[in-house]
Structure formats: structure tokens, C-alpha cells
Design an enzyme around this catalytic site. Sequence first.
Site, PDB file in Angstrom:
ATOM      1  N   HIS A 260       0.262   5.546  -0.842  1.00  0.00           N
ATOM      2  CA  HIS A 260      -0.862   6.531  -1.089  1.00  0.00           C
ATOM      3  C   HIS A 260      -1.892   5.927  -2.068  1.00  0.00           C
ATOM      4  CE1 HIS A 260      -2.800  10.406  -0.668  1.00  0.00           C
ATOM      5  NE2 HIS A 260      -2.664  10.333  -1.970  1.00  0.00           N
ATOM      6  N   HIS A 287      -8.141   7.709  -9.702  1.00  0.00           N
ATOM      7  CA  HIS A 287      -9.559   7.967  -9.327  1.00  0.00           C
ATOM      8  C   HIS A 287     -10.585   7.521 -10.363  1.00  0.00           C
ATOM      9  CE1 HIS A 287      -7.669  10.122  -6.055  1.00  0.00           C
ATOM     10  NE2 HIS A 287      -6.974  11.029  -6.792  1.00  0.00           N
TER      11      HIS A 287
HETATM   12 ZN   LIG Z   1      -4.541  10.966  -2.738  1.00  0.00          ZN
END
Ligand SMILES: [Zn+2]
Length: 335
Positions: A260, A287
Site C-alpha cells: 500500500h 505523502h
Molecule cells: Zn493510501
Amino acid sequence: MNHVGQEVTSSKVETATPVAPILNSIKQKTLLRTMNCVGIALHSGEKVSLTLRPAEANTGIIFRRTDIPGSKEIAASWENVIDTRMCTTIGNEDGVTISTVEHLMAALAGCHVDNVYVDVNGPEVPVMDGSAQPFVFLIECASLQEQDAPRQVIEILKPIRVEIGDKMAELVPRDTFSVGFEIDFDCEIVAKQSITVTMINGTFKKEVARARTFGFMHEVEQLQAAGLGLGGSLDNAVIVEDDKVLNEDGLRYDDEFVRHKVLDAVGDLYLSGGMIMGSFKGVRSGHTLTNQLLRALFADQSTWRYVDFADRDSQAEPNLAAKSVEVVNLATATA
Ligand SMILES: [Zn+2]
């Protein structure tokens, strides 16, 4: 700190899927027809509608908030990323935002969609099952059409790396696009996992797209106490508590957690505005670092260039025409 990893495995897998010439061509692509789906927003818990519409060549990926009449479009660009704490949020100068774009962006990258309008009637892309697979399905139902414009690829010319503490993200030159990731959680079932996936011939769909987002039960409780993650459930995330996966059906891949992270990186890297020819590696990153890596890349013009494959003989273009699929999974145990 002890980590229990998985056995070391290394495999070369020949692709079982014949590659349709259209998928390996060098022209830009958009959807053939408009497709819609409805799902739950992870944070608000409300129903949200997502519509993918064909767009002209050189449009790129454009998000639009259809619940705010007259609001300006938000281009899916690293420059428009305004928050990376829980997920990737993009916004425009008027303060209109769309969150959780990364799984859809990963599906668009993995399916080689260059141009599309993404209409959403709320502040979040629906979480669906927590993976990119429902978006891949939507794109496949829409079918792709080739457009009369060459696809520009971002070629990485020299290594570039960003680090925060023990977290790292880097891009290095390579003649394909590959994404490697290492995670290292203080939790037996997640522990140390690493994988490198070369994105050719459908590896994204087979090896990455189905990997769901994951979280620890204590984090879920904290989030929901803060009024966030209200749409989160075992239907759209892998939840771990006390070294156990709470989801009844278990994991979709043995190392679903690190896969993931690869999925997230593919989506976040597509905010570069194009396909990348280079190798990404992330260590304990997410991120925030991926976005900082793109900011560092585009701040230094000596590290990249656009390559217009229309100017080249397609036979001499190895990354999109390669025959084999390379998946190297190196999970190591340390004491
Ligand atoms: Zn994700």
C-alpha cells in the site's frame, strides 16, 4: 526494538497477461466514456459521488468540486498540494480543496491515463475499499482512447533525495519506472517489510492496486475522537490491534502494508504531472516526503528533463515495451 520480518524471497515473474499494443504506445490517452461511482468519504463519513470524464490532449488530470458552483479547477500537481498529514490534499488559490486524491491518482498512473476531469461533489475522493482497485475497475469500464499528442515522460537525470530524521525518499535514473519501499513499524505483524515493483506490463494492477490502506486501532480511536476518520471501517482499511489483523478475511497480500505504501507513492508521484522514467525509493516515508521530493526535483532543472517519445523509434524505447515483470521482495528480519 525487535522486528520480526518475513522470509527473504526473490522472484522474477513472467507476465501472464498479453500486452495490448495500445497500452504500450507513446500517445497520450484519455477515457473513452464518462464513468461514475459513489462511495463513503473517509473523514466526514458522508456519501460522495465521483465522476471521471474524458478530457482533451494536454489537459492533464483536473479535479473539480461540483458541489461548489463556479469554483476554480484544481490541477493534480505537486504545486497544489496543501496538506500531507493524513492523506494528500490539493487546493486552489480560493481555498477550495479535495482530499485523499492519492489512490485515484495511483489508478490513473497505473492505467496510463494522461487526461481526465475528476468531478467530486464533496471535499474528499471516496475511499471505496481503501485500495486503488475500484478506480482501476472504473477506468477499465470507461475504456481508454488514444489521443493525437505525444506523451511526455519525466526522465530522472541524476539522483535526488530528501530526508527527515530516519525517513528518506529518493529518485534515481533508470530506464523504467520502479517504486521501492521499506517500512519498519514496532508491531510484529507489520514489522519490517520491503518491496520493489517495476511498473510494466500490468504489475501495478496485479501487485499493487489491491493493497488497502492500514491503521492501528489506537490511531483509529484517536482520529474518531477528533471527529476524523468517521467513514473508516473494516470495509475500507486493514485495522491492526495487538499484532492481529481485525479484518475477517485477513490480508490480500502477505505484505499488503508495504504494497500500500508503494500504491501511495505511485499516486503521489503522479502529481509530477507525468509518467516518470526513474526509480523511486521510500524508507519509512509517506505523502509529505514524496511531495518534498517532487518540490526538490522541480527546483533543480539539472535533475530531470521531458522526453518526448514521439521523436523516437518506439522499438528503442525499452521501459514501455519490456517483456518481463520484475518483482523483488526482500523482507529481512533483524533482532
Ligand atoms: Zn493510501
